[in-house]
Scaffold this motif. Structure first.
Motif, PDB file in Angstrom:
ATOM      1  N   SER A 275     132.713  87.478 -63.181  1.00 17.91           N
ATOM      2  CA  SER A 275     132.711  86.031 -62.978  1.00 17.91           C
ATOM      3  C   SER A 275     131.314  85.461 -62.824  1.00 17.91           C
ATOM      4  O   SER A 275     131.125  84.454 -62.166  1.00 17.91           O
TER       5      SER A 275
ATOM      6  N   GLY B 154     128.238  83.710 -64.691  1.00 12.81           N
ATOM      7  CA  GLY B 154     127.875  83.063 -65.938  1.00 12.81           C
ATOM      8  C   GLY B 154     127.263  81.703 -65.692  1.00 12.81           C
ATOM      9  O   GLY B 154     126.977  81.329 -64.546  1.00 12.81           O
ATOM     10  N   ARG B 155     127.091  80.969 -66.765  1.00 18.05           N
ATOM     11  CA  ARG B 155     126.538  79.622 -66.679  1.00 18.05           C
ATOM     12  C   ARG B 155     127.455  78.636 -67.395  1.00 18.05           C
ATOM     13  O   ARG B 155     128.395  79.031 -68.073  1.00 18.05           O
TER      14      ARG B 155
ATOM     15  N   TRP C  87     132.017  77.973 -70.924  1.00 17.63           N
ATOM     16  CA  TRP C  87     131.666  79.065 -70.023  1.00 17.63           C
ATOM     17  C   TRP C  87     130.803  80.067 -70.793  1.00 17.63           C
ATOM     18  O   TRP C  87     131.169  80.527 -71.872  1.00 17.63           O
ATOM     19  N   VAL C  88     129.637  80.401 -70.253  1.00 17.25           N
ATOM     20  CA  VAL C  88     128.704  81.331 -70.905  1.00 17.25           C
ATOM     21  C   VAL C  88     128.519  82.530 -69.990  1.00 17.25           C
ATOM     22  O   VAL C  88     127.664  82.511 -69.086  1.00 17.25           O
ATOM     23  N   PRO C  89     129.288  83.601 -70.165  1.00 22.58           N
ATOM     24  CA  PRO C  89     129.141  84.766 -69.294  1.00 22.58           C
ATOM     25  C   PRO C  89     127.772  85.409 -69.447  1.00 22.58           C
ATOM     26  O   PRO C  89     127.176  85.392 -70.529  1.00 22.58           O
ATOM     27  N   VAL C  90     127.258  85.974 -68.372  1.00 20.14           N
ATOM     28  CA  VAL C  90     125.980  86.691 -68.448  1.00 20.14           C
ATOM     29  C   VAL C  90     126.178  87.994 -69.215  1.00 20.14           C
ATOM     30  O   VAL C  90     127.288  88.535 -69.277  1.00 20.14           O
TER      31      VAL C  90
ATOM     32  N   LEU D  82     123.611  79.938 -61.885  1.00 13.64           N
ATOM     33  CA  LEU D  82     124.744  80.813 -62.120  1.00 13.64           C
ATOM     34  C   LEU D  82     125.979  80.313 -61.378  1.00 13.64           C
ATOM     35  O   LEU D  82     125.869  79.661 -60.336  1.00 13.64           O
TER      36      LEU D  82
END
Length: 323
Positions: free
Chosen positions: A303, A305-306, A316-319, A293
């Motif tokens: 803020s 994500g992965r 950007w891959v937000p959780v 993360l």
């Protein structure tokens, strides 16, 4: 109840863990100015993490990429549905509970009336609303000494409320840099260089006896390691949290929202923009490979994500929020 007892009593899912944190730390009622959530909890193995919003900081959009062609920068902003001239940069800080240590990662902006930033500097109040007593903080880890990362500790009365044995971990190179800082490669709005210089000078003077300097890497607590990266400032550092096979990196100012699509664009607050770009690309590649993360100061709250690789750029891959 001790921290260890609290951990045993807490369930395992992020949702239940969040409820447990709320139950053990009383919060105040939200007023009409607090309709947007300002804290988000998660757990990394045996370590609890709480992201706190310090508010927002309005800045000119050219600060995102002063080395980019204006038309290209404008197209990126339009594609992101952001205004063309200025927008609100998020400000995030993090609290980490590891064993018996309560660790604050960066300390927010604090109050600087000369810069007229009324919606920033909310960290101390929001820590209190989350039930986090300043007197319980055993350690502070600073990514760097820009005022939006140290200012919360300079608010009137705060120093009297912290533990006399509270440790502040910061890279030795960072403290050295602020003895005679170089702004020749930055592109900041008027007033900011003087404000940054003044805040760093005051901070190192007031908290000199609390400082615990490290060269390149330092273990703050079990599973909490700070590592100097340089770039944004000579002593800029990132903090890695790991437990139970899970990992999280608090990247401070190594990564900005535009840095995924355009990692080579220079941010106006970077003291060595070219090195900062190299640090950013290296860090994003590491995170894409590990799947850990990412949290960063100026990514949209919370803020978390992965990072995925998209050719020569990143994604950007937000959780998904866990309620």
């Amino acid at each position: 109840m001790s921290q260890a007892e609290m951990r045993k009593a807490q369930p395992t899912s992020q949702q239940e863990a969040y409820i447990g944190v709320q139950a053990t730390r009383p919060s105040s009622k939200l007023g009409r100015d607090e309709l947007v959530p300002s804290r988000y909890a998660l757990r990394m193995g045996e370590i609890d993490v709480l992201v706190i919003s310090d508010g927002v900081l309005p800045l000119p959009t050219e600060m995102l990429a002063h080395n980019a062609e204006p038309a290209i920068r404008a197209a990126w902003l339009d594609n992101m549905f952001l205004p063309p001239d200025a927008f609100d940069w998020p400000l995030n800080a993090v609290v980490v509970w590891s064993g018996d240590q309560t660790i604050l990662l960066d300390a927010g902006l604090g109050l600087d009336p000369d810069l007229n930033l009324p919606r920033a500097g909310q960290l101390v109040r929001r820590l209190e609303a989350a039930g986090v007593d300043l007197g319980s903080v055993t350690d502070v880890v600073l990514t760097h000494l820009h005022m939006d990362h140290i200012g919360g500790l300079l608010v009137d009365g705060v120093k009297d409320r912290v533990r006399p044995d509270m440790r502040i971990h910061v890279a030795a190179a960072e403290v050295k840099f602020w003895e005679a800082p170089d702004f020749s490669h930055t592109a900041m709005p008027p007033g900011f260089p003087d404000a940054l210089r003044s805040a760093a000078k005051r901070f190192t003077k007031e908290y000199r006896t609390h400082l615990r300097l490290f060269a390149d890497e330092h273990e703050v607590a079990p599973g909490v390691v700070v590592r100097r990266t340089g770039g944004h400032t000579p002593g800029h550092s990132v903090i890695h949290v790991s437990s139970g096979g899970e990992g999280l990196t608090f990247a401070g100012d190594a990564v900005f929202a535009v840095g995924f699509d355009q990692p080579d664009w220079h941010n106006g607050f970077e003291h060595d923009p070219e090195e900062a770009a190299r640090v950013r690309i290296r860090l994003l590649r590491e995170l894409a490979a590990s799947g850990d993360l990412l949290i960063a100061t100026h990514l949209p709250f919370p803020s978390v994500g992965r990072v995925a690789v998209e050719g020569e750029a990143f994604r950007w891959v937000p959780v998904f929020w866990d309620y």
